[in-house]
Design an enzyme around this catalytic site. Structure first.
Site, PDB file in Angstrom:
ATOM      1  N   LEU A  11      -0.535   1.598  -7.367  1.00  0.00           N
ATOM      2  CA  LEU A  11      -1.981   1.368  -7.311  1.00  0.00           C
ATOM      3  C   LEU A  11      -2.445   1.093  -5.888  1.00  0.00           C
TER       4      LEU A  11
ATOM      5  N   PRO B 125      -3.133  -1.942 -18.378  1.00  0.00           N
ATOM      6  CA  PRO B 125      -2.043  -1.041 -17.990  1.00  0.00           C
ATOM      7  C   PRO B 125      -2.494   0.249 -17.294  1.00  0.00           C
TER       8      PRO B 125
ATOM      9  N   ARG C 224       5.789 -12.678   2.153  1.00  0.00           N
ATOM     10  CA  ARG C 224       6.256 -14.066   2.020  1.00  0.00           C
ATOM     11  C   ARG C 224       6.382 -14.746   3.381  1.00  0.00           C
TER      12      ARG C 224
ATOM     13  N   TYR D 298      -3.717 -11.455 -17.841  1.00  0.00           N
ATOM     14  CA  TYR D 298      -3.066 -12.707 -18.262  1.00  0.00           C
ATOM     15  C   TYR D 298      -3.135 -13.803 -17.190  1.00  0.00           C
TER      16      TYR D 298
ATOM     17  N   GLY E 259       0.799  -1.243   0.000  1.00  0.00           N
ATOM     18  CA  GLY E 259       0.000   0.000   0.000  1.00  0.00           C
ATOM     19  C   GLY E 259       0.820   1.275   0.000  1.00  0.00           C
TER      20      GLY E 259
ATOM     21  N   SER F 265      16.682 -17.676 -13.526  1.00  0.00           N
ATOM     22  CA  SER F 265      17.213 -18.666 -12.588  1.00  0.00           C
ATOM     23  C   SER F 265      16.041 -19.232 -11.784  1.00  0.00           C
TER      24      SER F 265
ATOM     25  N   LYS G 221      -0.350 -15.296 -10.676  1.00  0.00           N
ATOM     26  CA  LYS G 221      -1.637 -14.577 -10.698  1.00  0.00           C
ATOM     27  C   LYS G 221      -2.776 -15.561 -11.011  1.00  0.00           C
TER      28      LYS G 221
HETATM   29  C1  HXC Z   1      16.162 -11.710 -14.831  1.00  0.00           C
HETATM   30  C2  HXC Z   1      16.027 -11.067 -12.605  1.00  0.00           C
HETATM   31  C3  HXC Z   1      15.605  -9.759 -12.967  1.00  0.00           C
HETATM   32  C4  HXC Z   1      15.480  -9.469 -14.363  1.00  0.00           C
HETATM   33  C5  HXC Z   1      15.687  -9.869 -10.801  1.00  0.00           C
HETATM   34  N1  HXC Z   1      16.072 -11.070 -11.257  1.00  0.00           N
HETATM   35  N2  HXC Z   1      15.386  -9.048 -11.811  1.00  0.00           N
HETATM   36  N3  HXC Z   1      16.303 -12.021 -13.505  1.00  0.00           N
HETATM   37  N4  HXC Z   1      15.772 -10.476 -15.247  1.00  0.00           N
HETATM   38  N5  HXC Z   1      15.090  -8.281 -14.782  1.00  0.00           N
HETATM   39  C6  HXC Z   1      16.491 -12.234 -10.469  1.00  0.00           C
HETATM   40  C7  HXC Z   1      17.745 -11.927  -9.658  1.00  0.00           C
HETATM   41  O1  HXC Z   1      18.923 -12.041 -10.453  1.00  0.00           O
HETATM   42  C8  HXC Z   1      17.678 -12.984  -8.559  1.00  0.00           C
HETATM   43  O2  HXC Z   1      18.043 -14.253  -9.008  1.00  0.00           O
HETATM   44  C9  HXC Z   1      16.176 -13.083  -8.303  1.00  0.00           C
HETATM   45  O3  HXC Z   1      15.519 -12.551  -9.470  1.00  0.00           O
HETATM   46  C10 HXC Z   1      15.742 -12.257  -7.098  1.00  0.00           C
HETATM   47  O4  HXC Z   1      16.162 -10.920  -7.304  1.00  0.00           O
HETATM   48  P1  HXC Z   1      16.423  -9.926  -6.075  1.00  0.00           P
HETATM   49  O5  HXC Z   1      16.737  -8.588  -6.644  1.00  0.00           O
HETATM   50  O6  HXC Z   1      17.374 -10.532  -5.106  1.00  0.00           O
HETATM   51  O7  HXC Z   1      14.961  -9.965  -5.347  1.00  0.00           O
HETATM   52  P2  HXC Z   1      14.247  -8.914  -4.417  1.00  0.00           P
HETATM   53  O8  HXC Z   1      15.230  -7.918  -3.847  1.00  0.00           O
HETATM   54  O9  HXC Z   1      13.375  -9.683  -3.490  1.00  0.00           O
HETATM   55  O10 HXC Z   1      13.318  -8.064  -5.434  1.00  0.00           O
HETATM   56  C11 HXC Z   1      12.165  -8.646  -5.993  1.00  0.00           C
HETATM   57  C12 HXC Z   1      11.925  -8.197  -7.435  1.00  0.00           C
HETATM   58  C13 HXC Z   1      11.965  -6.647  -7.563  1.00  0.00           C
HETATM   59  C14 HXC Z   1      10.583  -8.754  -7.872  1.00  0.00           C
HETATM   60  C15 HXC Z   1      13.019  -8.797  -8.315  1.00  0.00           C
HETATM   61  O11 HXC Z   1      11.750  -6.277  -8.902  1.00  0.00           O
HETATM   62  C16 HXC Z   1      10.931  -5.994  -6.680  1.00  0.00           C
HETATM   63  O12 HXC Z   1      11.199  -5.685  -5.509  1.00  0.00           O
HETATM   64  N6  HXC Z   1       9.687  -5.759  -7.205  1.00  0.00           N
HETATM   65  C17 HXC Z   1       8.553  -5.202  -6.444  1.00  0.00           C
HETATM   66  C18 HXC Z   1       7.736  -4.246  -7.246  1.00  0.00           C
HETATM   67  C19 HXC Z   1       7.283  -4.722  -8.604  1.00  0.00           C
HETATM   68  O13 HXC Z   1       7.836  -5.693  -9.160  1.00  0.00           O
HETATM   69  N7  HXC Z   1       6.295  -4.014  -9.154  1.00  0.00           N
HETATM   70  C20 HXC Z   1       5.748  -4.335 -10.454  1.00  0.00           C
HETATM   71  C21 HXC Z   1       4.431  -4.997 -10.329  1.00  0.00           C
HETATM   72  S1  HXC Z   1       3.639  -4.765 -11.849  1.00  0.00           S
HETATM   73  P3  HXC Z   1      19.542 -14.860  -8.865  1.00  0.00           P
HETATM   74  O14 HXC Z   1      19.416 -16.304  -9.230  1.00  0.00           O
HETATM   75  O15 HXC Z   1      20.371 -14.083  -9.834  1.00  0.00           O
HETATM   76  O16 HXC Z   1      19.965 -14.637  -7.442  1.00  0.00           O
HETATM   77  C22 HXC Z   1       2.692  -6.054 -12.234  1.00  0.00           C
HETATM   78  C23 HXC Z   1       1.770  -5.691 -13.379  1.00  0.00           C
HETATM   79  C24 HXC Z   1       1.615  -6.695 -14.445  1.00  0.00           C
HETATM   80  O17 HXC Z   1       2.721  -7.077 -11.635  1.00  0.00           O
HETATM   81  C25 HXC Z   1       0.666  -6.295 -15.555  1.00  0.00           C
HETATM   82  C26 HXC Z   1       0.972  -5.069 -16.335  1.00  0.00           C
HETATM   83  C27 HXC Z   1       0.018  -4.739 -17.409  1.00  0.00           C
HETATM   84  P1  NAP Z   2       4.195  -1.216  -7.418  1.00  0.00           P
HETATM   85  O1  NAP Z   2       4.012   0.225  -7.085  1.00  0.00           O
HETATM   86  O2  NAP Z   2       5.587  -1.702  -7.635  1.00  0.00           O
HETATM   87  O3  NAP Z   2       3.509  -2.062  -6.256  1.00  0.00           O
HETATM   88  C1  NAP Z   2       3.949  -3.271  -5.771  1.00  0.00           C
HETATM   89  C2  NAP Z   2       3.989  -3.175  -4.250  1.00  0.00           C
HETATM   90  O4  NAP Z   2       4.229  -4.462  -3.703  1.00  0.00           O
HETATM   91  C3  NAP Z   2       5.085  -2.254  -3.731  1.00  0.00           C
HETATM   92  O5  NAP Z   2       4.504  -1.312  -2.854  1.00  0.00           O
HETATM   93  C4  NAP Z   2       6.030  -3.178  -2.975  1.00  0.00           C
HETATM   94  O6  NAP Z   2       6.548  -2.540  -1.822  1.00  0.00           O
HETATM   95  C5  NAP Z   2       5.092  -4.321  -2.600  1.00  0.00           C
HETATM   96  N1  NAP Z   2       5.821  -5.562  -2.389  1.00  0.00           N
HETATM   97  C6  NAP Z   2       6.649  -6.203  -3.255  1.00  0.00           C
HETATM   98  N2  NAP Z   2       7.162  -7.296  -2.692  1.00  0.00           N
HETATM   99  C7  NAP Z   2       6.637  -7.362  -1.432  1.00  0.00           C
HETATM  100  C8  NAP Z   2       6.775  -8.269  -0.350  1.00  0.00           C
HETATM  101  N3  NAP Z   2       7.568  -9.332  -0.435  1.00  0.00           N
HETATM  102  N4  NAP Z   2       6.095  -8.023   0.802  1.00  0.00           N
HETATM  103  C9  NAP Z   2       5.290  -6.941   0.913  1.00  0.00           C
HETATM  104  N5  NAP Z   2       5.099  -6.047  -0.081  1.00  0.00           N
HETATM  105  C10 NAP Z   2       5.777  -6.264  -1.240  1.00  0.00           C
HETATM  106  O7  NAP Z   2       3.383  -1.620  -8.721  1.00  0.00           O
HETATM  107  P2  NAP Z   2       1.837  -1.415  -9.115  1.00  0.00           P
HETATM  108  O8  NAP Z   2       1.821  -1.230 -10.578  1.00  0.00           O
HETATM  109  O9  NAP Z   2       1.199  -0.415  -8.244  1.00  0.00           O
HETATM  110  O10 NAP Z   2       1.231  -2.862  -8.818  1.00  0.00           O
HETATM  111  C11 NAP Z   2       0.228  -3.063  -7.831  1.00  0.00           C
HETATM  112  C12 NAP Z   2      -0.584  -4.299  -8.156  1.00  0.00           C
HETATM  113  O11 NAP Z   2      -1.278  -4.115  -9.387  1.00  0.00           O
HETATM  114  C13 NAP Z   2       0.221  -5.570  -8.341  1.00  0.00           C
HETATM  115  O12 NAP Z   2      -0.504  -6.676  -7.838  1.00  0.00           O
HETATM  116  C14 NAP Z   2       0.334  -5.707  -9.837  1.00  0.00           C
HETATM  117  O13 NAP Z   2       0.564  -7.035 -10.262  1.00  0.00           O
HETATM  118  C15 NAP Z   2      -1.041  -5.215 -10.230  1.00  0.00           C
HETATM  119  N6  NAP Z   2      -1.159  -4.772 -11.625  1.00  0.00           N
HETATM  120  C16 NAP Z   2      -0.585  -3.620 -12.016  1.00  0.00           C
HETATM  121  C17 NAP Z   2      -0.765  -3.195 -13.330  1.00  0.00           C
HETATM  122  C18 NAP Z   2      -0.196  -1.899 -13.837  1.00  0.00           C
HETATM  123  O14 NAP Z   2      -0.329  -1.612 -15.020  1.00  0.00           O
HETATM  124  N7  NAP Z   2       0.425  -1.071 -12.995  1.00  0.00           N
HETATM  125  C19 NAP Z   2      -1.511  -3.989 -14.204  1.00  0.00           C
HETATM  126  C20 NAP Z   2      -2.070  -5.182 -13.757  1.00  0.00           C
HETATM  127  C21 NAP Z   2      -1.898  -5.554 -12.444  1.00  0.00           C
HETATM  128  P3  NAP Z   2       7.998  -2.863  -1.193  1.00  0.00           P
HETATM  129  O15 NAP Z   2       8.968  -2.882  -2.308  1.00  0.00           O
HETATM  130  O16 NAP Z   2       8.187  -1.762  -0.181  1.00  0.00           O
HETATM  131  O17 NAP Z   2       7.866  -4.186  -0.504  1.00  0.00           O
END
Ligand code: HXC
Ligand code: NAP
Length: 285
Positions: A21, A192, A69, A149, A17, A107, A164
């Site tokens: 979004l 998006p 997690r 998806y 939060g 990986s 998902k």
């Molecule tokens: C390949 C990757 C990678 C990349 C990370 N990894 N990014 N591999 N390509 N771009 C690999 C790393 O090398 C590592 O594996 C493993 O993933 C874990 O990465 P860490 O950085 O150690 O993980 P962590 O710090 O926990 O971060 C998690 C994360 C990061 C998911 C990778 O991006 C994050 O914190 N995301 C949170 C916010 C987010 O993703 N928001 C978007 C949601 S949008 P190895 O083996 O090398 O150790 C969404 C919308 C979809 O879902 C729909 C849109 C229309």
């Molecule tokens: P975002 O701002 O990156 O939001 C993701 C949030 O998840 C961050 O606040 C992050 O905070 C939190 N998070 C990630 N790992 C976590 C963990 N292990 N424990 C607790 N919190 C964690 O991206 P967003 O676009 O707003 O996405 C929000 C939701 O919408 C997601 O479910 C995404 O799949 C969905 N969605 C987004 C889109 C789009 O177009 N934006 C489209 C379809 C669906 P921390 O890093 O502080 O943990």
């Protein structure tokens, strides 16, 4: 579009939060009178967001650091929320992780990381809150943010797609099983919506905007307020007879991608005159 205070007296936990979004939906819930609890891994981010929302709405927002997690951390969020507000009524599973990549480059840990946040995080929190609601005979609502998806599948985001899909199935399965406890579970599948989290990780670089917009019949991305309004309705008692449902909010994107001949959008109006003539001639033969 809502009556004031329709969420007054409700306490809602929003995972992820602090940003994007989740922040927009948490703000809407607070505007509508709810006690909101936001949680994510980054303490500084959620504390700042909580202050921002309170300044905007005048309602208390509690920030509690947790990693979805980790089941015990989610339970601690729930306990702190109950301690502060007396009861919890709603859970918005919004936290997620995602990035684009050819699957063969991932990986095992990369796969685990996404699936653990999205699927495990969602069932961990849903299980913790479900046990609490059932034990205390509290009617509750779970809303989960999935993606289009989740139903269709998609290349290049495979860990997210399978996770998902699991969240959607969890929603439908528990809607059947927990209906008798007056617990509702629904999902939203957004197309998006610009956020920094998604945009930093899901586009290969500059120039993607046109490609993205051309795929969407409404020719625009979503506005956060549009999603927040839907999320308010689905968490509120006004949607009391809806459960196990997923509502798509994507400007028509996935349907347009599915329709076999929708690519004919590329044909210009003047070309249609010739095409029409040519087909009619062939019909006569
Ligand atoms: C390949 C990757 C990678 C990349 C990370 N990894 N990014 N591999 N390509 N771009 C690999 C790393 O090398 C590592 O594996 C493993 O993933 C874990 O990465 P860490 O950085 O150690 O993980 P962590 O710090 O926990 O971060 C998690 C994360 C990061 C998911 C990778 O991006 C994050 O914190 N995301 C949170 C916010 C987010 O993703 N928001 C978007 C949601 S949008 P190895 O083996 O090398 O150790 C969404 C919308 C979809 O879902 C729909 C849109 C229309
Ligand atoms: P975002 O701002 O990156 O939001 C993701 C949030 O998840 C961050 O606040 C992050 O905070 C939190 N998070 C990630 N790992 C976590 C963990 N292990 N424990 C607790 N919190 C964690 O991206 P967003 O676009 O707003 O996405 C929000 C939701 O919408 C997601 O479910 C995404 O799949 C969905 N969605 C987004 C889109 C789009 O177009 N934006 C489209 C379809 C669906 P921390 O890093 O502080 O943990």
């Amino acid at each position: 579009m809502f009556k004031e205070n329709i969420l007054k007296g409700k306490t809602i936990i929003v995972t992820g939060g602090g940003t994007g979004l989740g922040k927009s939906m948490a703000t809407k819930y607070s505007q509508l009178g709810a006690n909101v609890v936001i949680t994510s891994r980054k303490n500084e981010v959620i504390n700042k967001t909580a202050d921002e929302i309170t300044n905007k709405t005048g309602n208390v927002v509690l920030a509690v650091q947790a990693d979805v997690r980790k089941p015990f951390q989610n339970e601690a969020v729930l306990e702190k929320a109950i301690e502060k507000f007396g009861q919890v009524d709603g859970l918005l599973n919004n936290a997620a992780g995602n990035f684009i990549s050819p699957t063969e480059r991932l990986s095992y840990k990369a796969f685990d990381t996404i699936v653990d946040i999205v699927l495990k995080g969602t069932y961990n929190f849903t299980l913790a809150i479900g046990k609490y609601w059932i034990k205390n005979k509290i009617p509750g609502t779970v809303l989960s943010i999935v993606t289009t998806y989740a139903s269709t599948g998609s290349g290049y985001v495979v860990p997210s797609a399978i996770a998902k899909a699991g969240v959607l199935n969890l929603t439908r399965s528990l809607a059947s099983e927990w209906g008798k406890y007056k617990i509702r579970l629904n999902a939203i599948a957004p197309g998006p919506f610009p956020t920094k989290g998604a945009w930093d990780r899901l586009f290969p670089g500059a120039g993607f905007e046109d490609k993205l917009l051309n795929k969407i019949p409404l020719k625009r991305v979503g506005e956060h307020s549009e999603l927040a309004n839907l999320a308010a309705y689905l968490i509120s008692d006004y949607s009391g007879y809806i459960t196990g449902e997923v509502v798509t909010i994507d400007g028509g994107e996935w349907l347009a991608g599915a329709g076999e001949f929708n690519w004919l959008d590329e044909i210009k109006p003047e070309q249609w005159d010739e095409i029409g003539k040519s087909i009619k001639q062939k019909n006569k033969k």
